[in-house]
Motif scaffolding. Structure first.
Motif, short mmCIF file in Angstrom:
data_model
loop_
_atom_site.label_atom_id
_atom_site.label_comp_id
_atom_site.label_asym_id
_atom_site.label_seq_id
_atom_site.Cartn_x
_atom_site.Cartn_y
_atom_site.Cartn_z
N THR A 43 0.49 -2.23 0.24
CA THR A 43 -0.74 -2.05 1.02
C THR A 43 -0.52 -0.79 1.87
O THR A 43 0.62 -0.32 1.98
CB THR A 43 -0.97 -3.27 1.94
N PRO A 44 -1.57 -0.23 2.47
CA PRO A 44 -1.35 0.97 3.28
C PRO A 44 -0.43 0.69 4.48
O PRO A 44 -0.33 -0.45 4.93
CB PRO A 44 -2.76 1.35 3.75
N THR A 45 0.23 1.73 4.94
CA THR A 45 1.17 1.59 6.06
C THR A 45 0.41 1.65 7.38
O THR A 45 -0.35 2.58 7.63
CB THR A 45 2.21 2.72 6.02
N MET A 46 0.66 0.65 8.20
CA MET A 46 0.01 0.61 9.52
C MET A 46 0.89 1.40 10.48
O MET A 46 1.98 0.96 10.86
CB MET A 46 -0.09 -0.88 9.91
N GLY A 47 0.45 2.57 10.85
CA GLY A 47 1.21 3.39 11.80
C GLY A 47 2.42 4.03 11.17
O GLY A 47 2.35 5.08 10.56
N LYS A 48 3.56 3.36 11.27
CA LYS A 48 4.79 3.86 10.65
C LYS A 48 5.74 2.70 10.38
O LYS A 48 5.64 1.65 11.00
CB LYS A 48 5.47 4.89 11.55
#
Lengths: 299, 165
Positions: A43-48
């Motif tokens: 899934t996309p990375t939230m922040g880092k």
């Protein structure tokens, strides 16, 4: 980049690599490929996200930055104390090259202090931009220095090659030389060869199938190693495939590494070919996967 | 158990997405500051699928469960399902309930953004009434789980050490 910067980068034991690039470029997939040896959809990375690897006694922090517009302002802060920068670009998404160039320009002043590697990802796809095209589209020639490597975080193409270059730039020393296998062959679970990296493979045609069934019948055990004409052939089995790796007898001390490499490849093939569960093997796909992955094993 | 609010947040897997609060129930309209504050707590930096996150929010615990919603057209979306729980409750006791709701929807093949939005009131009511939840034809059995995690709210005042009172 001054001499002091270079020395500081090489002498410090702990290294920090910051991975930037637009959303959906494949940054997290690359980090997980380095950890697991195969492709995992994320899934996309939230922040880092941060992952620490220990490679030949060097602690490497991989900081994987979210690529969404909302997170791009965080890149600069992380790059500030990094020793290496990776900018990942989706080589198949020409429509976003301009956006990638804009974001790269925003961090270009920081990239004068540390080495930059541009990873042109998704080189498993057919319609990818050439390296020359990417250099021009991203304006890389305007940067003081950079290196660009085509990779695929799906098939593993060139991932080790890229990491070896990064490691050398970071530490000033080479990653230990990997063994040089002569051939890598994948068989179906019955022992029939499906693909090989060498047309002059030591084992031809159904010979392997005959040998394995002979060993099974005579000794009630699986064949794991064979010595033939100055070569050692290592065999491994996974659920739906078998593999062999041929190394020169002079590399006999690297047997564990060869076994591990073959094991990882078989795990990767099981992961990428779920259709093999139903005995449906797409030989073309398998051949392509082995070719791409073997860039990590055979140079 | 009393949850003041349920919140669903999302970071889409599509290109050009950004983190958002998808819905909040029963309080639907959130001020910009509140949205920003809640979002940073419901979907904090570095959070991954399968993880829980417990943060303080005013006089509440904000408990979130992170999960993925599968997508065919692009990579999967990242979601968080959060509840605001009064601080007198022990938040760790309630994480299995959040997980059970999402996992059951996933196992029954009905986990989607639309379902979460359409059934947010039923989920909210089910949690507060400590009963099973019915989503489409699927019954999510929560009553046993509530029995297991039932606890008395802690009214105990902290003991003051070294105080002359």
């Amino acid at each position: 980049m001054g001499i002091r910067d270079i020395l500081k980068r090489i002498v410090s034991k702990d290294k920090k690599i910051v991975i930037t690039g637009l959303d959906n470029a494949g940054k997290t997939t690359m980090v997980s490929f380095l950890q697991t040896g195969t492709f995992i959809e994320h899934t996309p990375t939230m922040g880092k996200e941060q992952v620490t690897l220990e490679v030949q006694g060097v602690r490497i922090d991989l900081v994987d930055m979210g690529g969404q517009r909302d997170f791009r302002s965080m890149w600069q802060g992380e790059l500030d104390d990094a020793q290496f920068a990776i900018f990942m670009v989706d080589a198949a998404d020409r429509a976003r090259f301009k956006e990638a160039k804009t974001e790269l320009n925003k961090i270009s002043s920081l990239l004068q202090k540390i080495p930059l590697m541009v990873l042109a990802n998704k080189y498993d796809k057919k319609d990818v931009a050439s390296i020359k095209e990417i250099i021009e589209a991203l304006g890389l020639q305007e940067l003081s220095s950079f290196e660009i490597v085509p990779i695929s975080c799906k098939t593993g193409y060139n991932i080790v090659k890229a990491f070896r270059k990064i490691y050398y730039k970071l530490t000033g020393s080479q990653l230990k030389k990997r063994l040089q296998p002569k051939a890598l062959t994948i068989f179906d679970k019955g022992g029939v060869p499906l693909t090989s990296t060498s047309s002059e493979d030591v084992l031809k045609g159904g010979l392997f199938a005959a040998i394995t069934s002979f060993i099974k019948e005579s000794f009630k055990s699986e064949l794991s190693q064979l010595k033939l004409e100055g070569n050692t052939i290592i065999f491994k089995k996974s659920k739906n495939f078998m593999g062999s790796i041929v190394i020169d007898d002079s590399e006999y001390k690297n047997l564990d590494e060869a076994e591990q490499g073959l094991d990882e490849l078989l795990c990767h093939l099981e992961n990428m070919c779920p259709e093999a569960e139903e005995d449906k093997i797409d030989e073309e796909k398998l051949k392509f996967l082995v070719e791409q992955y073997s860039t990590n094993l055979i140079e | 158990m009393y949850s003041e609010r349920t919140i669903i947040s999302k970071l889409g897997g599509n290109i050009g997405s950004h983190p958002i609060i998808l819905t909040s129930y029963p309080v639907k309209d959130l001020a910009e500051d509140e949205t920003k504050d809640l979002l940073s707590k419901c979907l904090p930096d570095g959070i991954k699928v399968g993880e829980f996150c417990i943060k303080r929010y005013k006089k509440h615990h904000l408990i979130s469960y992170i999960f993925r919603v599968e997508k065919q057209e692009h990579r999967d979306d990242l979601f968080s399902f959060s509840i605001l729980l009064h601080k007198k409750y022990q938040p760790d006791n309630y994480t299995p309930i959040l997980k059970k709701i999402i996992d059951d929807l996933q196992d029954n093949g009905v986990l989607s953004e639309e379902i979460l939005k359409d059934y947010q009131q039923e989920i909210y009511d089910g949690i507060n009434e400590e009963r099973d939840i019915k989503i489409e034809s699927n019954l999510i059995e929560l009553s046993d789980l509530f029995e297991k995690v039932k606890e008395e709210p802690s009214d105990e005042k902290p003991k003051l050490k070294g105080s002359f009172f």
